[in-house]
Design an enzyme around this catalytic site. Structure first.
Site, PDB file in Angstrom:
ATOM      1  N   TYR A 162       6.395 -10.176   6.589  1.00 43.01           N
ATOM      2  CA  TYR A 162       6.067  -8.783   6.884  1.00 43.01           C
ATOM      3  C   TYR A 162       6.899  -8.316   8.067  1.00 43.01           C
ATOM      4  O   TYR A 162       7.051  -9.050   9.044  1.00 43.01           O
ATOM      5  CB  TYR A 162       4.588  -8.638   7.262  1.00 43.01           C
ATOM      6  CG  TYR A 162       3.628  -8.962   6.153  1.00 43.01           C
ATOM      7  CD1 TYR A 162       3.142  -7.953   5.324  1.00 43.01           C
ATOM      8  CD2 TYR A 162       3.198 -10.268   5.932  1.00 43.01           C
ATOM      9  CE1 TYR A 162       2.252  -8.243   4.303  1.00 43.01           C
ATOM     10  CE2 TYR A 162       2.306 -10.569   4.911  1.00 43.01           C
ATOM     11  CZ  TYR A 162       1.833  -9.551   4.096  1.00 43.01           C
ATOM     12  OH  TYR A 162       0.956  -9.840   3.090  1.00 43.01           O
TER      13      TYR A 162
ATOM     14  N   ASP B 245       0.812  -1.215   0.000  1.00 46.98           N
ATOM     15  CA  ASP B 245       0.000   0.000   0.000  1.00 46.98           C
ATOM     16  C   ASP B 245       0.848   1.270   0.000  1.00 46.98           C
ATOM     17  O   ASP B 245       2.071   1.218   0.103  1.00 46.98           O
ATOM     18  CB  ASP B 245      -0.914   0.007   1.230  1.00 46.98           C
ATOM     19  CG  ASP B 245      -2.035  -1.019   1.101  1.00 46.98           C
ATOM     20  OD1 ASP B 245      -2.345  -1.429  -0.031  1.00 46.98           O
ATOM     21  OD2 ASP B 245      -2.590  -1.418   2.148  1.00 46.98           O
TER      22      ASP B 245
END
Lengths: 213, 213
Positions: free
Chosen positions: A124, A60
């Site tokens: 992540y 994002d």
């Protein structure tokens, strides 16, 4: 004569602060995606084919990647042999140089390889700056690289204990947004590792005086 | 009534990439010094005195500081009491917010304190990225934070051995540039510590795959 395109798996990293995300944005949008710049760089190599970069993992706005991947086909003009892997890395980095995007590796792969469908795992990293009273206390060297937790003390033991509950294979149906793609995506995922590491700031690693946060 | 100015010792850090250095530049210069912005921030507090920030340590163009220091006098209007140390930190950071400069601490000090003349030591950190074939291989997270040593292998043991020769008190006359100030500066300096630490990149600390340099 090399009539067919050579397919490459590329690994790349970027500082996402100035981009809309990794995915390509339409030409009329003011803020661009990382993919726009990757495709521009590939086109500078003057391939004869239409250039499409297939990104493996969406990120994002403002999110960085230490190691994203993609595949791309490059068919060179006439009788030019396929680019060597390292030459592709160097050429793309040369054309990307003004952008905070770096190609780290390239591998020649089979023409049916697909970066997204063949991806097997993702990692992540979430970075938090704890102990700040105000966001202006963020060290200049951590700017855009972590999220400020103001007036919050983390209980690392409790977080580690909670994270352990997520390990293994679970059906994450209740956590996902519904969309037209939902029926085609498998909600069963396996979490191999969830690790919390107390870190130190750039300053703390290099400097051990009272004044360096 | 508080007629006299309060003197503060402030510690601050900055990412020096966009500045001409820490020292103030003349108004007509395109690239400014960190000191220009510190003085602008202090003036925003509307002191009644002329504002001068006295920096303890000069740094050159593009050089960062994790912890530089300075002193500044602030005399407030009328019967306002002197600013509290933490309020000064917060107020300066508020006014500096667009700049990669952060005040980390402020201490009220005696009116004869001088940040430069009372400084007792400095610590320098030099960061090298070794093993790059080309400057475009610099990880995006290390940009402007280290110097690329291309095609160079460092012999840490030999460097440590050489650095040890500099430890202690020595006359560094032969290493200094001659200027009109030379006669007033003491060339005898004491090096307390010289340490070489093999480091890891931001990526390496967070991610342990082959693709992350």
């Amino acid at each position: 004569m090399h009539k067919s395109a050579a397919r490459y798996l590329i690994f790349f990293q970027y500082a996402g602060t100035k981009y809309s995300g990794v995915m390509k944005t339409a030409a009329e949008q003011a803020v661009e995606g990382v993919e726009n710049h990757l495709e521009i760089a590939v086109r500078k190599l003057k391939p004869v084919n239409e250039v499409s970069v297939f990104i493996s993992s969406r990120t994002d706005t403002g999110v960085h990647a230490l190691c994203n991947s993609a595949h791309v086909d490059i068919q060179r003009r006439g009788d030019k042999p396929p680019l060597l892997e390292q030459d592709l890395v160097d050429a793309l980095n040369f054309h990307l140089k003004a952008e905070p995007i770096r190609i780290t590796r390239a591998y020649r792969v089979h023409s049916d390889f697909h970066a997204r469908y063949r991806a097997v795992s993702r990692t992540y990293v979430y970075r938090f700056a704890a102990g700040l009273r105000h966001h202006t206390e963020m060290p200049v060297t951590e700017k855009d690289l972590c999220w400020a937790l103001r007036d919050t003390r983390l209980n690392i033991d409790a977080m580690q204990e909670a994270a352990a509950l997520l390990l293994g294979t679970h059906d994450f149906s209740t956590f996902r947004a519904l969309s037209s793609e939902t029926p085609f995506k498998n909600p069963v995922k396996t979490l191999e590792k969830a690790q919390l590491d107390p870190g130190v700031s750039f300053s703390q690693r290099h400097f051990h005086r009272m004044c360096a946060p």
